[in-house]
Design an enzyme around this catalytic site. Structure first.
Site, PDB file in Angstrom:
ATOM      1  N   ASP A   9       0.666  -1.020   0.218  1.00 14.05           N
ATOM      2  CA  ASP A   9       0.026  -0.050   0.015  1.00 14.05           C
ATOM      3  C   ASP A   9       1.092   1.359   0.029  1.00 14.05           C
ATOM      4  O   ASP A   9       1.930   1.037   0.349  1.00 14.05           O
ATOM      5  CB  ASP A   9      -0.930  -0.119   1.293  1.00 14.05           C
ATOM      6  CG  ASP A   9      -1.656   1.458   1.584  1.00 14.05           C
ATOM      7  OD1 ASP A   9      -2.310   1.686   0.526  1.00 14.05           O
ATOM      8  OD2 ASP A   9      -1.477   1.968   2.750  1.00 14.05           O
ATOM      9  N   ASP A  11      -0.437   4.947   0.726  1.00  8.71           N
ATOM     10  CA  ASP A  11      -0.682   6.118   1.919  1.00  8.71           C
ATOM     11  C   ASP A  11      -0.560   5.475   3.298  1.00  8.71           C
ATOM     12  O   ASP A  11      -1.537   4.660   3.543  1.00  8.71           O
ATOM     13  CB  ASP A  11      -1.852   6.828   1.476  1.00  8.71           C
ATOM     14  CG  ASP A  11      -1.753   7.587   0.299  1.00  8.71           C
ATOM     15  OD1 ASP A  11      -1.122   8.572   0.121  1.00  8.71           O
ATOM     16  OD2 ASP A  11      -2.674   7.356  -0.685  1.00  8.71           O
ATOM     17  N   LYS A  54     -12.017  11.704  -4.018  1.00 14.69           N
ATOM     18  CA  LYS A  54     -13.279  12.219  -4.419  1.00 14.69           C
ATOM     19  C   LYS A  54     -14.430  11.787  -3.553  1.00 14.69           C
ATOM     20  O   LYS A  54     -15.399  12.381  -3.400  1.00 14.69           O
ATOM     21  CB  LYS A  54     -13.358  11.790  -5.893  1.00 14.69           C
ATOM     22  CG  LYS A  54     -12.496  12.373  -6.725  1.00 14.69           C
ATOM     23  CD  LYS A  54     -12.688  12.066  -8.297  1.00 14.69           C
ATOM     24  CE  LYS A  54     -12.523  10.528  -8.684  1.00 14.69           C
ATOM     25  NZ  LYS A  54     -10.925  10.393  -8.650  1.00 14.69           N
ATOM     26  N   THR A 123      -5.496   2.956  -3.151  1.00 13.03           N
ATOM     27  CA  THR A 123      -6.520   3.907  -3.852  1.00 13.03           C
ATOM     28  C   THR A 123      -6.030   5.188  -4.033  1.00 13.03           C
ATOM     29  O   THR A 123      -7.102   5.797  -5.033  1.00 13.03           O
ATOM     30  CB  THR A 123      -7.596   3.816  -2.694  1.00 13.03           C
ATOM     31  OG1 THR A 123      -7.270   4.830  -1.595  1.00 13.03           O
ATOM     32  CG2 THR A 123      -8.154   2.750  -2.094  1.00 13.03           C
ATOM     33  N   ASN A 128       0.004  10.500  -7.812  1.00  9.69           N
ATOM     34  CA  ASN A 128       0.421  10.937  -6.693  1.00  9.69           C
ATOM     35  C   ASN A 128       1.570   9.642  -6.290  1.00  9.69           C
ATOM     36  O   ASN A 128       2.318  10.013  -5.722  1.00  9.69           O
ATOM     37  CB  ASN A 128      -0.558  10.605  -5.519  1.00  9.69           C
ATOM     38  CG  ASN A 128      -1.777  11.662  -5.725  1.00  9.69           C
ATOM     39  OD1 ASN A 128      -1.717  12.684  -6.370  1.00  9.69           O
ATOM     40  ND2 ASN A 128      -2.832  11.363  -5.168  1.00  9.69           N
TER      41      ASN A 128
HETATM   42  C1  XBP Z   1      -5.551   6.164   0.529  1.00  5.13           C
HETATM   43  C2  XBP Z   1      -6.660   7.063   0.287  1.00  5.13           C
HETATM   44  C3  XBP Z   1      -6.386   8.000  -0.721  1.00  5.13           C
HETATM   45  C4  XBP Z   1      -5.862   9.275  -0.098  1.00  5.13           C
HETATM   46  C5  XBP Z   1      -5.989  10.354  -1.104  1.00  5.13           C
HETATM   47  O1  XBP Z   1      -5.997   5.002   1.334  1.00  5.13           O
HETATM   48  O2  XBP Z   1      -7.658   6.799   0.768  1.00  5.13           O
HETATM   49  O3  XBP Z   1      -7.766   8.476  -0.977  1.00  5.13           O
HETATM   50  O4  XBP Z   1      -6.139   9.480   1.204  1.00  5.13           O
HETATM   51  O5  XBP Z   1      -5.664  10.226  -2.444  1.00  5.13           O
HETATM   52  P1  XBP Z   1      -5.021   3.651   1.033  1.00  5.13           P
HETATM   53  P2  XBP Z   1      -6.727  10.520  -3.756  1.00  5.13           P
HETATM   54  O6  XBP Z   1      -3.759   3.854   1.787  1.00  5.13           O
HETATM   55  O7  XBP Z   1      -5.935   2.509   1.852  1.00  5.13           O
HETATM   56  O8  XBP Z   1      -4.922   3.250  -0.358  1.00  5.13           O
HETATM   57  O9  XBP Z   1      -7.150  11.983  -3.091  1.00  5.13           O
HETATM   58  O10 XBP Z   1      -5.767  10.547  -4.916  1.00  5.13           O
HETATM   59  O11 XBP Z   1      -7.836   9.511  -3.720  1.00  5.13           O
HETATM   60 MG    MG Z   2      -2.873   3.096   3.517  1.00  2.00          MG
END
Ligand code: XBP
Ligand code: MG
Length: 262
Positions: A9, A11, A54, A123, A128
């Site tokens: 993953d 983020d 979004k 996600t 990014n």
């Molecule tokens: C990450 C997310 C993403 C980021 C923002 O979750 O939920 O939406 O917060 O990115 P995970 P975007 O680590 O579980 O994949 O604005 O590009 O969606």
């Molecule tokens: Mg995550």
């Protein structure tokens, strides 16, 4: 069954991107658009329950600003805000404002040196991921990962298993050949539903979540001067995540097969 690939993953896992990265970019986009919205660090922690930027904006507006959510142009407003947020976030990352978590680079390098395949299941928006890897690993960084599954390539975001299934399909591997590395309950639900043995490395936003089914839970990847703490499972006396330990956890998860579906 030998470990063949590790699927990360992004983020919260590869880097602490949320509080000082995504959140800041969302707020800047709201201000630029003249909206009186502001997500403080605590509120943002709650909003993280909704994955996808979004989807998170939509959820927030419906709950806290229904008049805006009912505007006929609301769908375009969300698209525009998110496009601008992505630009602000990638600029921020390109300026070097978001580092990889301690120990991540060393782990990635060690996995590559042992010939393990690397992939990403996230996600977040593909731009990014690209920006984060280039800023921290150099222009070749994205190519360290054989498959990058990101954002809207699947309709159902985490906690649905779709993004992991998409990545497994492109790796042409079975779930049992891989180990997923996640930081959140939503991420863990996604990887476990895809049948993947999963290691969890928590952060400030996710530390109190439910990680039942993870083969181990750590508070970090560990570095020589900063060993991890083990919150669940056993690290077999080790102090930092390395390929050998990931192989042991993978084997343990398969032996406990009840926690994985395939
Ligand atoms: C990450 C997310 C993403 C980021 C923002 O979750 O939920 O939406 O917060 O990115 P995970 P975007 O680590 O579980 O994949 O604005 O590009 O969606
Ligand atoms: Mg995550």
């Amino acid at each position: 069954m030998a470990l063949k690939a590790v699927i990360f993953d992004v983020d919260g896992t590869l880097a602490d991107t949320e509080r000082d990265g995504h959140r800041v970019a969302f707020n800047a986009a709201f201000t630029e658009a003249g909206l009186p919205w502001h997500w403080d660090a605590a509120l943002y922690g709650q909003l993280l329950a909704v994955t996808g930027g979004k989807e998170r904006i939509r959820h927030y507006a419906e709950r806290f600003d229904p008049a805006t959510a009912q505007r006929p142009d609301f769908a375009e407003l969300v698209q525009g805000l998110h496009r601008r947020k992505t630009r602000i976030y990638t600029d921020l990352v390109a300026q070097g404002r978001i580092a990889l978590r301690p120990g991540v680079r060393a782990l990635l390098e060690a996995l590559r040196a042992e010939g393990l395949r690397l992939a990403i299941a996230t996600t977040t928006t593909p731009d990014n991921v690209q920006a984060l890897l280039e800023a921290n690993l150099g222009s070749e960084g994205p190519a360290w990962f054989e498959v990058i599954g990101a954002g809207d390539v699947v309709a159902a975001k985490k906690p649905a298993p779709d993004i992991y299934a998409w990545v497994l399909d492109r790796l042409d591997l079975k779930a049992r050949d891989c180990l997923a590395v996640e930081d959140s309950e939503n991420g863990l639900r996604s990887s476990l539903q895809a049948g993947l043995p999963t290691l969890v490395v928590v952060n400030d936003y996710t530390g109190r979540q439910d990680f039942a089914g993870a083969v181990a839970v750590l508070d970090g990847f560990g570095e020589p001067q900063q060993p991890f703490r083990v919150l669940r499972g056993s690290a077999h006396g080790k102090r930092r995540a390395d390929p050998g330990l990931l192989r042991v956890w993978h084997a343990e998860a398969l032996a406990n097969g009840k926690d994985v579906l395939s």
